[in-house]
Motif scaffolding. Sequence first.
Motif, PDB file in Angstrom:
ATOM      1  N   ALA A 173      44.655  -6.318 -58.720  1.00 56.14           N
ATOM      2  CA  ALA A 173      44.573  -7.780 -58.730  1.00 56.14           C
ATOM      3  C   ALA A 173      45.534  -8.374 -59.756  1.00 56.14           C
ATOM      4  O   ALA A 173      45.976  -9.507 -59.607  1.00 56.14           O
ATOM      5  CB  ALA A 173      43.152  -8.227 -59.025  1.00 56.14           C
ATOM      6  N   GLY A 174      45.893  -7.601 -60.769  1.00 59.91           N
ATOM      7  CA  GLY A 174      46.846  -8.071 -61.774  1.00 59.91           C
ATOM      8  C   GLY A 174      48.285  -7.896 -61.360  1.00 59.91           C
ATOM      9  O   GLY A 174      49.199  -8.257 -62.088  1.00 59.91           O
ATOM     10  N   GLY A 175      48.517  -7.307 -60.183  1.00 60.47           N
ATOM     11  CA  GLY A 175      49.881  -7.130 -59.687  1.00 60.47           C
ATOM     12  C   GLY A 175      50.511  -5.814 -60.098  1.00 60.47           C
ATOM     13  O   GLY A 175      51.718  -5.647 -59.961  1.00 60.47           O
ATOM     14  N   ILE A 176      49.738  -4.879 -60.620  1.00 62.04           N
ATOM     15  CA  ILE A 176      50.276  -3.595 -61.058  1.00 62.04           C
ATOM     16  C   ILE A 176      50.302  -2.635 -59.877  1.00 62.04           C
ATOM     17  O   ILE A 176      49.305  -2.446 -59.198  1.00 62.04           O
ATOM     18  CB  ILE A 176      49.423  -3.010 -62.205  1.00 62.04           C
ATOM     19  CG1 ILE A 176      49.481  -3.946 -63.405  1.00 62.04           C
ATOM     20  CG2 ILE A 176      49.913  -1.621 -62.577  1.00 62.04           C
ATOM     21  CD1 ILE A 176      48.562  -3.547 -64.527  1.00 62.04           C
ATOM     22  N   LEU A 177      51.476  -2.037 -59.627  1.00 57.84           N
ATOM     23  CA  LEU A 177      51.627  -1.035 -58.587  1.00 57.84           C
ATOM     24  C   LEU A 177      51.331   0.326 -59.172  1.00 57.84           C
ATOM     25  O   LEU A 177      51.710   0.625 -60.302  1.00 57.84           O
ATOM     26  CB  LEU A 177      53.053  -1.036 -58.029  1.00 57.84           C
ATOM     27  CG  LEU A 177      53.479  -2.290 -57.288  1.00 57.84           C
ATOM     28  CD1 LEU A 177      54.969  -2.284 -57.066  1.00 57.84           C
ATOM     29  CD2 LEU A 177      52.762  -2.369 -55.970  1.00 57.84           C
ATOM     30  N   GLY A 178      50.665   1.170 -58.404  1.00 58.12           N
ATOM     31  CA  GLY A 178      50.361   2.504 -58.893  1.00 58.12           C
ATOM     32  C   GLY A 178      50.046   3.449 -57.756  1.00 58.12           C
ATOM     33  O   GLY A 178      49.935   3.052 -56.597  1.00 58.12           O
TER      34      GLY A 178
ATOM     35  N   GLY B   1      31.157   8.019 -55.465  1.00 57.15           N
ATOM     36  CA  GLY B   1      29.954   7.449 -56.046  1.00 57.15           C
ATOM     37  C   GLY B   1      30.215   6.647 -57.307  1.00 57.15           C
ATOM     38  O   GLY B   1      29.296   6.143 -57.922  1.00 57.15           O
ATOM     39  N   SER B   2      31.473   6.520 -57.686  1.00 61.48           N
ATOM     40  CA  SER B   2      31.832   5.764 -58.884  1.00 61.48           C
ATOM     41  C   SER B   2      32.722   4.604 -58.478  1.00 61.48           C
ATOM     42  O   SER B   2      33.413   4.651 -57.464  1.00 61.48           O
ATOM     43  CB  SER B   2      32.575   6.661 -59.882  1.00 61.48           C
ATOM     44  OG  SER B   2      33.025   5.902 -60.981  1.00 61.48           O
ATOM     45  N   SER B   3      32.721   3.571 -59.289  1.00 63.96           N
ATOM     46  CA  SER B   3      33.575   2.420 -58.989  1.00 63.96           C
ATOM     47  C   SER B   3      34.925   2.528 -59.687  1.00 63.96           C
ATOM     48  O   SER B   3      35.711   1.601 -59.635  1.00 63.96           O
ATOM     49  CB  SER B   3      32.867   1.128 -59.411  1.00 63.96           C
ATOM     50  OG  SER B   3      32.675   1.127 -60.810  1.00 63.96           O
ATOM     51  N   GLU B   4      35.208   3.681 -60.324  1.00 66.23           N
ATOM     52  CA  GLU B   4      36.459   3.854 -61.052  1.00 66.23           C
ATOM     53  C   GLU B   4      37.416   4.752 -60.278  1.00 66.23           C
ATOM     54  O   GLU B   4      37.014   5.717 -59.640  1.00 66.23           O
ATOM     55  CB  GLU B   4      36.189   4.472 -62.417  1.00 66.23           C
ATOM     56  CG  GLU B   4      35.346   3.602 -63.313  1.00 66.23           C
ATOM     57  CD  GLU B   4      35.007   4.289 -64.625  1.00 66.23           C
ATOM     58  OE1 GLU B   4      35.189   5.514 -64.728  1.00 66.23           O
ATOM     59  OE2 GLU B   4      34.555   3.591 -65.535  1.00 66.23           O
ATOM     60  N   ILE B   5      38.706   4.418 -60.377  1.00 63.54           N
ATOM     61  CA  ILE B   5      39.773   5.193 -59.760  1.00 63.54           C
ATOM     62  C   ILE B   5      40.852   5.393 -60.813  1.00 63.54           C
ATOM     63  O   ILE B   5      41.182   4.465 -61.551  1.00 63.54           O
ATOM     64  CB  ILE B   5      40.367   4.440 -58.550  1.00 63.54           C
ATOM     65  CG1 ILE B   5      39.310   4.246 -57.485  1.00 63.54           C
ATOM     66  CG2 ILE B   5      41.560   5.176 -57.979  1.00 63.54           C
ATOM     67  CD1 ILE B   5      39.769   3.391 -56.334  1.00 63.54           C
TER      68      ILE B   5
ATOM     69  N   VAL C 121      41.033   2.145 -63.145  1.00 61.24           N
ATOM     70  CA  VAL C 121      40.820   0.793 -62.626  1.00 61.24           C
ATOM     71  C   VAL C 121      39.551   0.792 -61.782  1.00 61.24           C
ATOM     72  O   VAL C 121      39.121   1.830 -61.280  1.00 61.24           O
ATOM     73  CB  VAL C 121      42.022   0.294 -61.779  1.00 61.24           C
ATOM     74  CG1 VAL C 121      43.274   0.184 -62.610  1.00 61.24           C
ATOM     75  CG2 VAL C 121      42.254   1.179 -60.585  1.00 61.24           C
ATOM     76  N   LEU C 122      38.965  -0.369 -61.649  1.00 61.78           N
ATOM     77  CA  LEU C 122      37.783  -0.513 -60.804  1.00 61.78           C
ATOM     78  C   LEU C 122      38.206  -0.706 -59.355  1.00 61.78           C
ATOM     79  O   LEU C 122      39.234  -1.320 -59.075  1.00 61.78           O
ATOM     80  CB  LEU C 122      36.954  -1.716 -61.260  1.00 61.78           C
ATOM     81  CG  LEU C 122      36.347  -1.613 -62.652  1.00 61.78           C
ATOM     82  CD1 LEU C 122      35.681  -2.926 -63.022  1.00 61.78           C
ATOM     83  CD2 LEU C 122      35.350  -0.483 -62.705  1.00 61.78           C
ATOM     84  N   ARG C 123      37.402  -0.187 -58.450  1.00 62.92           N
ATOM     85  CA  ARG C 123      37.705  -0.335 -57.023  1.00 62.92           C
ATOM     86  C   ARG C 123      37.816  -1.808 -56.631  1.00 62.92           C
ATOM     87  O   ARG C 123      38.615  -2.173 -55.782  1.00 62.92           O
ATOM     88  CB  ARG C 123      36.618   0.312 -56.175  1.00 62.92           C
ATOM     89  CG  ARG C 123      36.688   1.804 -56.129  1.00 62.92           C
ATOM     90  CD  ARG C 123      35.599   2.327 -55.176  1.00 62.92           C
ATOM     91  NE  ARG C 123      35.471   3.763 -55.277  1.00 62.92           N
ATOM     92  CZ  ARG C 123      36.018   4.611 -54.412  1.00 62.92           C
ATOM     93  NH1 ARG C 123      36.706   4.156 -53.411  1.00 62.92           N
ATOM     94  NH2 ARG C 123      35.869   5.903 -54.572  1.00 62.92           N
ATOM     95  N   ASP C 124      36.995  -2.645 -57.244  1.00 65.81           N
ATOM     96  CA  ASP C 124      36.988  -4.063 -56.898  1.00 65.81           C
ATOM     97  C   ASP C 124      38.285  -4.773 -57.268  1.00 65.81           C
ATOM     98  O   ASP C 124      38.562  -5.856 -56.751  1.00 65.81           O
ATOM     99  CB  ASP C 124      35.819  -4.772 -57.573  1.00 65.81           C
ATOM    100  CG  ASP C 124      34.475  -4.251 -57.086  1.00 65.81           C
ATOM    101  OD1 ASP C 124      34.425  -3.709 -55.964  1.00 65.81           O
ATOM    102  OD2 ASP C 124      33.481  -4.386 -57.829  1.00 65.81           O
ATOM    103  N   THR C 125      39.081  -4.189 -58.170  1.00 61.39           N
ATOM    104  CA  THR C 125      40.320  -4.838 -58.582  1.00 61.39           C
ATOM    105  C   THR C 125      41.503  -4.442 -57.715  1.00 61.39           C
ATOM    106  O   THR C 125      42.605  -4.936 -57.935  1.00 61.39           O
ATOM    107  CB  THR C 125      40.647  -4.523 -60.057  1.00 61.39           C
ATOM    108  OG1 THR C 125      40.842  -3.120 -60.206  1.00 61.39           O
ATOM    109  CG2 THR C 125      39.554  -5.007 -60.972  1.00 61.39           C
TER     110      THR C 125
END
Length: 127
Positions: free
Chosen positions: A70-75, A83-87, A99-103
Motif C-alpha cells: 500500500a506504500g508503493g514498495i515493490l518486492g 495461518g499468519s497475517s505476515e509475509i 509486511v502484513l497481508r492486508d497491506t
Amino acid sequence: MTLLISPAYAQDAAAGAGPLGSLGGVVQILPFILVFAVFYFLLMRPQQQRQKQLKATVAALKRGDRVVTAGGILGVVQKVREGSSEIEVEIATGVRVMVLRDTISSVLGDVPPAANDSVPEKRPAKL
C-alpha cells in the motif's frame, strides 16, 4: 366555509383520484431509485468484485510472487507463513521486511528469470 378553500387545493384533491391516483408518490421516487441502481451496477458492484479478487489473490501468495504494498514498495515474496497475517518480502538484494497481508495492494505475478544478473560496468569518459 367553501370560501376558505382555494380552487388549486380542490383541484389537487380531485386529481388524487385520477388515473395515477396512488402512484403519484412512486412516480416521484422512481428517479432516485433509478440513479441508485445505476450507481450500484456501475460503481459499487465492480469494486466489490475487485476486492474479492484481490483477497483471493493475496490468500494464494507463494514464494517468488512480485507484490506492491500500500506504500508503493515493490518486492518479491520470500516466505509465506500459513495461518499468519505476515509475509516476508525482499525489497532489495539482501533486504527483507515483514509486511502484513492486508497491506498488499496488488500482485504482479512471478518474477521473470533474469538472463544476466550482472550489471554492465560504466567506463569513465576519456578526458
